[in-house]
Write an enzyme that holds these catalytic residues in place. Sequence first.
Site: not given
Length: 358
Positions: A97, A222, A273-274
Amino acid sequence: MLRYLIPAALAASLGGLAPSADAQSEAPSQGHWALVVHGGAGVIERGAMTPDREAEYRAAMAAALSRGEAVLESGGTSLDAIEAVIHGMEDDVLFNSGRGAVFTAAGRNELDASIMDGATLSAGAVAGVTQVRHPISLARAVMDNSRHVMLQGEGAETFAREQGLEIVEPAYFFTERRWAALERTLISLGLEIPPRPEGAPAPTGVDHGELDRDAREHRFGTVGVVALDRAGNIAAGTSTGGTTAKRWGRVGDSPIIGAGTYASNASCGVSATGTGEFFIRLTVASRICALVEFQGLDLQAAADQVIMDELTALDGDGGVVALTPQGDIAWSFNTPGMYRARLSEGGEPVIAIYGDEG
């Protein structure tokens, strides 16, 4: 693959302890703030990470909690806490990020982010930005200062300049290990390796064992936060660099309201997140909130139904962190680990990485 809903007062250490069944029903009283953070999910297993690297991640998650705590303890809003937490993570090369984001197949860092206000259902999101130091702040500017919800690419960056946000050269986001990961991925896919980005530092050696660990552990790097302020308002935010070697302007779930981010004072806030394609198809974040609001599920049950049952049935992988206006906190993930942390006013921080810790 353990999931917990744990009042902060019961946390005995940074690693946390599993609560009793009675303790799970407790929540902070009205007017207390709370905060839950994630830094990505993946095949994060004991023994696969060096002690030094594990310590770095725990320290980074502790610092994220501290930034949020400073805002909320001083009476700041949940939205301000989201920005403060994610700013630091966008500047930390440990996460996917901002600085330290993965590269596209074309050799670019393309960043996505979103934020949502649970009090008003206002939201802002950006996709594919390459020169904005803090995409989460641009997402908030879209929410606060435009009539739109999502901006992308050059238009988003034009708006960022008009808003006076910090602009950096693309090379600012460069890290050697992410570039090496791109080269390795492109070779495996039989694709051409692009020129090294202009302004990038001279090449340095990369530990290939570290690359192997990254491929497993940081498949999803993320970052995201859900915060509750003393006024009882929920907000959620998410920021990402996407997936290594993504092509054709691919956009995942992180900037899509309802998929990677959602917040409503009527139910809960969620950051995910994924594998974004699956989170988009299931509208994971808003789906969890809908189960809480319309079917009366408690937060942990709602998160588990969507992640452990519905997402898993689609062969999707990843996780979420979630928080209600009553202060209930939950996380759920179907990967071996997820970087995660939580803190409620008057309690002790809980920081966890592996699936067998709280």
